[in-house]
Design an enzyme around this catalytic site. Structure first.
Site, PDB file in Angstrom:
ATOM      1  N   ASN A  42       0.723  -1.184  -0.030  1.00  0.00           N
ATOM      2  CA  ASN A  42       0.041   0.055  -0.016  1.00  0.00           C
ATOM      3  C   ASN A  42       1.046   1.191  -0.083  1.00  0.00           C
ATOM      4  O   ASN A  42       1.936   1.211   0.483  1.00  0.00           O
ATOM      5  CB  ASN A  42      -0.872   0.012   1.023  1.00  0.00           C
ATOM      6  CG  ASN A  42      -0.325  -0.378   2.530  1.00  0.00           C
ATOM      7  OD1 ASN A  42       0.607  -0.865   2.814  1.00  0.00           O
ATOM      8  ND2 ASN A  42      -0.905   0.427   3.516  1.00  0.00           N
ATOM      9  N   ILE A  43       0.386   2.228  -0.621  1.00  0.00           N
ATOM     10  CA  ILE A  43       1.168   3.611  -0.755  1.00  0.00           C
ATOM     11  C   ILE A  43       0.286   4.623  -0.422  1.00  0.00           C
ATOM     12  O   ILE A  43      -0.805   4.856  -1.314  1.00  0.00           O
ATOM     13  CB  ILE A  43       1.697   3.653  -2.475  1.00  0.00           C
ATOM     14  CG1 ILE A  43       2.745   2.389  -2.692  1.00  0.00           C
ATOM     15  CG2 ILE A  43       2.387   4.869  -2.285  1.00  0.00           C
ATOM     16  CD1 ILE A  43       2.603   2.502  -4.260  1.00  0.00           C
ATOM     17  N   GLU A  44       0.450   5.102   0.661  1.00  0.00           N
ATOM     18  CA  GLU A  44      -0.402   6.327   1.123  1.00  0.00           C
ATOM     19  C   GLU A  44       0.071   7.704   0.671  1.00  0.00           C
ATOM     20  O   GLU A  44       1.127   7.749  -0.026  1.00  0.00           O
ATOM     21  CB  GLU A  44      -0.416   6.068   2.568  1.00  0.00           C
ATOM     22  CG  GLU A  44      -1.091   4.814   3.041  1.00  0.00           C
ATOM     23  CD  GLU A  44      -1.352   4.844   4.564  1.00  0.00           C
ATOM     24  OE1 GLU A  44      -1.031   5.806   5.242  1.00  0.00           O
ATOM     25  OE2 GLU A  44      -2.184   4.029   5.044  1.00  0.00           O
ATOM     26  N   CYS A  53      -4.079   0.754  -2.671  1.00  0.00           N
ATOM     27  CA  CYS A  53      -3.929  -0.591  -1.794  1.00  0.00           C
ATOM     28  C   CYS A  53      -2.825  -1.433  -2.497  1.00  0.00           C
ATOM     29  O   CYS A  53      -2.644  -1.141  -3.493  1.00  0.00           O
ATOM     30  CB  CYS A  53      -5.243  -1.479  -1.778  1.00  0.00           C
ATOM     31  SG  CYS A  53      -6.570  -0.403  -0.896  1.00  0.00           S
ATOM     32  N   GLU A  55      -2.939  -4.529  -2.915  1.00  0.00           N
ATOM     33  CA  GLU A  55      -3.437  -5.631  -4.163  1.00  0.00           C
ATOM     34  C   GLU A  55      -3.481  -4.683  -5.471  1.00  0.00           C
ATOM     35  O   GLU A  55      -3.093  -5.294  -6.550  1.00  0.00           O
ATOM     36  CB  GLU A  55      -4.937  -5.802  -3.719  1.00  0.00           C
ATOM     37  CG  GLU A  55      -5.097  -6.729  -2.443  1.00  0.00           C
ATOM     38  CD  GLU A  55      -5.369  -5.689  -1.210  1.00  0.00           C
ATOM     39  OE1 GLU A  55      -4.850  -4.657  -1.505  1.00  0.00           O
ATOM     40  OE2 GLU A  55      -6.180  -6.190  -0.648  1.00  0.00           O
ATOM     41  N   CYS A  90     -10.357  -4.888  -0.075  1.00  0.00           N
ATOM     42  CA  CYS A  90     -11.346  -3.887  -0.083  1.00  0.00           C
ATOM     43  C   CYS A  90     -12.125  -4.056  -1.157  1.00  0.00           C
ATOM     44  O   CYS A  90     -11.961  -4.646  -2.154  1.00  0.00           O
ATOM     45  CB  CYS A  90     -10.965  -2.544   0.027  1.00  0.00           C
ATOM     46  SG  CYS A  90     -10.346  -1.713  -1.515  1.00  0.00           S
ATOM     47  N   CYS A  93     -10.552  -3.040  -4.693  1.00  0.00           N
ATOM     48  CA  CYS A  93      -9.429  -3.988  -5.151  1.00  0.00           C
ATOM     49  C   CYS A  93     -10.397  -5.266  -5.841  1.00  0.00           C
ATOM     50  O   CYS A  93      -9.684  -6.170  -6.571  1.00  0.00           O
ATOM     51  CB  CYS A  93      -8.586  -4.411  -4.041  1.00  0.00           C
ATOM     52  SG  CYS A  93      -7.413  -3.265  -3.721  1.00  0.00           S
TER      53      CYS A  93
HETATM   54  N1  THU Z   1      -5.372  -1.170   2.379  1.00  0.00           N
HETATM   55  C1  THU Z   1      -4.993  -2.143   1.587  1.00  0.00           C
HETATM   56  O1  THU Z   1      -3.691  -2.170   1.206  1.00  0.00           O
HETATM   57  N2  THU Z   1      -5.625  -3.200   0.697  1.00  0.00           N
HETATM   58  C2  THU Z   1      -6.727  -3.326   1.416  1.00  0.00           C
HETATM   59  O2  THU Z   1      -7.471  -3.943   0.644  1.00  0.00           O
HETATM   60  C3  THU Z   1      -7.625  -2.384   2.324  1.00  0.00           C
HETATM   61  C4  THU Z   1      -6.846  -1.275   2.704  1.00  0.00           C
HETATM   62  C5  THU Z   1      -4.482  -0.116   2.645  1.00  0.00           C
HETATM   63  C6  THU Z   1      -5.062   1.237   2.490  1.00  0.00           C
HETATM   64  C7  THU Z   1      -4.396   2.199   3.562  1.00  0.00           C
HETATM   65  O3  THU Z   1      -3.161   2.378   3.122  1.00  0.00           O
HETATM   66  C8  THU Z   1      -4.440   1.262   4.558  1.00  0.00           C
HETATM   67  O4  THU Z   1      -4.669  -0.307   4.136  1.00  0.00           O
HETATM   68  C9  THU Z   1      -5.745   1.619   5.951  1.00  0.00           C
HETATM   69  O5  THU Z   1      -6.988   1.649   5.010  1.00  0.00           O
END
Ligand code: THU
Length: 136
Positions: A42-44, A53, A55, A90, A93
């Site tokens: 994941n890359i915020e 996300c 995935e 999620c 994804c």
């Molecule tokens: N996140 C994912 O990487 N995959 C998911 O399917 C659900 C959420 C990440 C996004 C964000 O960086 C962190 O989890 C919290 O939501």
């Protein structure tokens, strides 16, 4: 199919998670029909909505390399320095994965370790889905 190998690759990918805002670190490893593995984390973003996300990072990485058919994905997630949880993909994804697989065959592995994991088909997580056949 080597589930443990895919889980290990997802764990490796999770180390690169950029999650300074949520501290929820996610790694994913995607297996193509041809047996190659693509990783993603994941890359915020400071503008939270721009977050990607793990995935989708893995899917976009694979597609940008010319791979568009997948048969499995392993996902590893949990708060930084805490116990891993079962991190289910999620809704966005799930839909993105749907584009590039056969939902009744695509395996989704949500793991806490190489031996502790849940395994299901994408069609169980996204029943009656909307896919390329409808949109074309
Ligand atoms: N996140 C994912 O990487 N995959 C998911 O399917 C659900 C959420 C990440 C996004 C964000 O960086 C962190 O989890 C919290 O939501």
């Amino acid at each position: 199919m080597e589930e443990k190998e895919l889980i290990r690759a997802a764990m490796e990918a999770r180390k690169k998670a950029y999650a300074p805002y949520s501290d929820f670190m996610v790694g994913a490893a995607l297996m193509t029909d041809s047996g190659k593995i693509y990783q993603g984390c994941n890359i915020e973003n400071a503008s939270y909505g721009a977050t990607n996300c793990a995935e989708r990072t893995a899917v976009f990485c694979a597609v940008s390399e010319g791979e568009i058919r997948f048969k499995a994905i392993a996902i590893i997630g949990g708060m930084r320095n805490k116990e891993l949880t079962y991190a289910f993909p999620c809704g966005i994804c799930r839909q993105v994965l749907r584009e590039f697989c056969e939902p009744d065959q695509m395996l989704v592995i949500v793991a806490r370790s190489e031996t502790d994991y849940k395994k299901m088909k994408l069609s169980e997580l996204l029943p009656e889905s909307f896919g390329p056949d409808f949109a074309g």
